[in-house]
Design a protein around this motif. Sequence first.
Motif, mmCIF file in Angstrom:
data_model
loop_
_atom_site.group_PDB
_atom_site.id
_atom_site.type_symbol
_atom_site.label_atom_id
_atom_site.label_comp_id
_atom_site.label_asym_id
_atom_site.label_seq_id
_atom_site.Cartn_x
_atom_site.Cartn_y
_atom_site.Cartn_z
ATOM 1 N N MET A 84 -77.906 10.177 63.383
ATOM 2 C CA MET A 84 -77.227 8.983 63.894
ATOM 3 C C MET A 84 -76.466 8.335 62.746
ATOM 4 S SD MET A 84 -76.445 6.895 66.248
ATOM 5 C CE MET A 84 -77.507 7.408 67.551
ATOM 6 N N PRO A 85 -75.151 8.478 62.742
ATOM 7 C CA PRO A 85 -74.390 7.821 61.684
ATOM 8 C C PRO A 85 -74.482 6.299 61.814
ATOM 9 C CG PRO A 85 -73.043 9.446 62.839
ATOM 10 C CD PRO A 85 -74.316 9.282 63.611
ATOM 11 N N VAL A 86 -74.874 5.654 60.748
ATOM 12 C CA VAL A 86 -74.999 4.196 60.742
ATOM 13 C C VAL A 86 -73.644 3.554 60.997
ATOM 14 C CG1 VAL A 86 -75.626 2.225 59.288
ATOM 15 C CG2 VAL A 86 -76.976 4.295 59.213
ATOM 16 N N ARG A 87 -72.588 4.227 60.572
ATOM 17 C CA ARG A 87 -71.245 3.678 60.762
ATOM 18 C C ARG A 87 -70.965 3.355 62.220
ATOM 19 N NH1 ARG A 87 -68.583 8.347 58.092
ATOM 20 N NH2 ARG A 87 -67.824 8.535 60.201
ATOM 21 N N PHE A 88 -71.410 4.199 63.138
ATOM 22 C CA PHE A 88 -71.126 3.951 64.543
ATOM 23 C C PHE A 88 -71.823 2.693 65.042
ATOM 24 C CE2 PHE A 88 -69.509 8.181 64.381
ATOM 25 C CZ PHE A 88 -68.477 8.167 65.303
ATOM 26 N N LEU A 89 -73.015 2.444 64.565
ATOM 27 C CA LEU A 89 -73.691 1.197 64.943
ATOM 28 C C LEU A 89 -72.907 -0.007 64.424
ATOM 29 C CD1 LEU A 89 -77.356 2.279 64.182
ATOM 30 C CD2 LEU A 89 -76.306 1.995 66.424
ATOM 31 N N ILE A 90 -72.364 0.130 63.221
ATOM 32 C CA ILE A 90 -71.566 -0.965 62.650
ATOM 33 C C ILE A 90 -70.276 -1.139 63.442
ATOM 34 C CG2 ILE A 90 -70.409 -1.810 60.571
ATOM 35 C CD1 ILE A 90 -72.506 -0.246 58.939
ATOM 36 N N TYR A 91 -69.659 -0.027 63.873
ATOM 37 C CA TYR A 91 -68.446 -0.128 64.701
ATOM 38 C C TYR A 91 -68.732 -0.870 65.997
ATOM 39 C CZ TYR A 91 -66.358 3.494 61.708
ATOM 40 O OH TYR A 91 -65.873 4.214 60.659
ATOM 41 N N VAL A 92 -69.872 -0.568 66.620
ATOM 42 C CA VAL A 92 -70.242 -1.267 67.854
ATOM 43 C C VAL A 92 -70.420 -2.755 67.574
ATOM 44 C CG1 VAL A 92 -72.066 -1.517 69.586
ATOM 45 C CG2 VAL A 92 -71.256 0.753 68.960
ATOM 46 N N ALA A 93 -71.067 -3.084 66.457
ATOM 47 C CA ALA A 93 -71.275 -4.500 66.111
ATOM 48 C C ALA A 93 -69.940 -5.201 65.863
ATOM 49 C CB ALA A 93 -72.172 -4.606 64.880
ATOM 50 N N ILE A 129 -69.113 -0.940 56.002
ATOM 51 C CA ILE A 129 -68.617 0.397 56.327
ATOM 52 C C ILE A 129 -68.034 1.055 55.079
ATOM 53 C CG2 ILE A 129 -66.811 1.676 57.561
ATOM 54 C CD1 ILE A 129 -67.338 -0.101 59.945
ATOM 55 N N LEU A 130 -67.300 0.280 54.295
ATOM 56 C CA LEU A 130 -66.767 0.824 53.045
ATOM 57 C C LEU A 130 -67.887 1.284 52.124
ATOM 58 C CD1 LEU A 130 -63.863 -1.644 52.195
ATOM 59 C CD2 LEU A 130 -63.681 0.744 52.892
ATOM 60 N N VAL A 131 -68.925 0.487 52.009
ATOM 61 C CA VAL A 131 -70.054 0.848 51.152
ATOM 62 C C VAL A 131 -70.748 2.102 51.665
ATOM 63 C CG1 VAL A 131 -72.345 0.093 50.376
ATOM 64 C CG2 VAL A 131 -70.420 -1.495 50.293
ATOM 65 N N VAL A 132 -70.982 2.171 52.961
ATOM 66 C CA VAL A 132 -71.662 3.330 53.547
ATOM 67 C C VAL A 132 -70.815 4.588 53.360
ATOM 68 C CG1 VAL A 132 -72.392 4.361 55.745
ATOM 69 C CG2 VAL A 132 -73.068 2.034 55.184
ATOM 70 N N ARG A 133 -69.524 4.487 53.589
ATOM 71 C CA ARG A 133 -68.646 5.660 53.426
ATOM 72 C C ARG A 133 -68.597 6.100 51.969
ATOM 73 N NH1 ARG A 133 -64.578 6.950 57.759
ATOM 74 N NH2 ARG A 133 -63.995 8.373 56.121
ATOM 75 N N TYR A 134 -68.503 5.145 51.059
ATOM 76 C CA TYR A 134 -68.472 5.488 49.638
ATOM 77 C C TYR A 134 -69.787 6.153 49.233
ATOM 78 C CZ TYR A 134 -68.379 5.101 44.578
ATOM 79 O OH TYR A 134 -68.444 5.386 43.245
ATOM 80 N N SER A 136 -71.949 7.729 51.118
ATOM 81 C CA SER A 136 -72.139 9.049 51.713
ATOM 82 C C SER A 136 -71.232 10.094 51.072
ATOM 83 C CB SER A 136 -71.922 9.005 53.224
ATOM 84 O OG SER A 136 -70.583 8.696 53.517
ATOM 85 N N SER A 137 -70.077 9.671 50.530
ATOM 86 C CA SER A 137 -69.228 10.651 49.853
ATOM 87 C C SER A 137 -69.738 10.955 48.447
ATOM 88 C CB SER A 137 -67.784 10.157 49.793
ATOM 89 O OG SER A 137 -67.671 9.071 48.895
ATOM 90 N N GLN A 138 -70.320 9.966 47.793
ATOM 91 C CA GLN A 138 -70.829 10.174 46.436
ATOM 92 C C GLN A 138 -72.227 10.773 46.407
ATOM 93 O OE1 GLN A 138 -69.059 9.695 43.576
ATOM 94 N NE2 GLN A 138 -67.383 9.385 45.012
ATOM 95 N N PHE A 139 -73.024 10.459 47.405
ATOM 96 C CA PHE A 139 -74.412 10.922 47.453
ATOM 97 C C PHE A 139 -74.707 11.536 48.819
ATOM 98 C CE2 PHE A 139 -74.101 6.975 44.975
ATOM 99 C CZ PHE A 139 -74.357 7.489 43.713
ATOM 100 N N PRO A 140 -74.142 12.704 49.117
ATOM 101 C CA PRO A 140 -74.361 13.296 50.447
ATOM 102 C C PRO A 140 -75.826 13.656 50.665
ATOM 103 C CG PRO A 140 -73.203 14.834 49.012
ATOM 104 C CD PRO A 140 -73.342 13.546 48.260
ATOM 105 N N SER A 141 -76.295 13.447 51.871
ATOM 106 C CA SER A 141 -77.695 13.729 52.183
ATOM 107 C C SER A 141 -77.879 15.123 52.761
ATOM 108 C CB SER A 141 -78.236 12.699 53.170
ATOM 109 O OG SER A 141 -77.518 12.776 54.376
#
Length: 166
Positions: A84-93, A129-134, A136-141
């Motif tokens: 579940m990408p957290v970004r989508f929850l933030i988009y809904v909010a 969202i910017l923080v989460v994207r940054y 996830s790009s720097q520290f992929p899980s």
Amino acid sequence: MKINWAESLRESVHELAESLGNLLVESFHYLALFAIGGITAWAAVVAFLQMVEKGHIAVDDILLLFIYLELGAMVGIYFKTNHMPVRFLIYVAITALTRLLISDVSHHNGSGMGVVYVSGAILLLALSILVVRYASSQFPSVSTEKPGRRRLKREQAPEEGEPGEA
């Protein structure tokens, strides 16, 4: 001294319990996903029919449909990837707060501190969202390597006999 037949039986029971547990968890997982997806689709159709019955559609009604669309996309992504990408929850909010802001301004014609608070919340969510994207790009899980293949470090050359050798 170990008793081989008892150890073998213990391992068999453990494997059976693990398989049965995985089956039950995955069955519940898919059943819940189908239920959430169905309820989301049903709610979107009911909201749309109410808009048609009302005879006119406002911007906050369209944003409500976007919220249902984002929820449906979240279910689809979770169904396909089990993540579940957290970004989508933030988009809904963000969409919900935007709907609240538009509804509040259009119906109450007020530009009080509530507008500032909601706008600040939208800004904070956009920054998150910017923080989460940054992050996830720097520290992929999730590893991008293919199963069964060893990932090489940039400075590490392939060993003799490995694929990729020149």
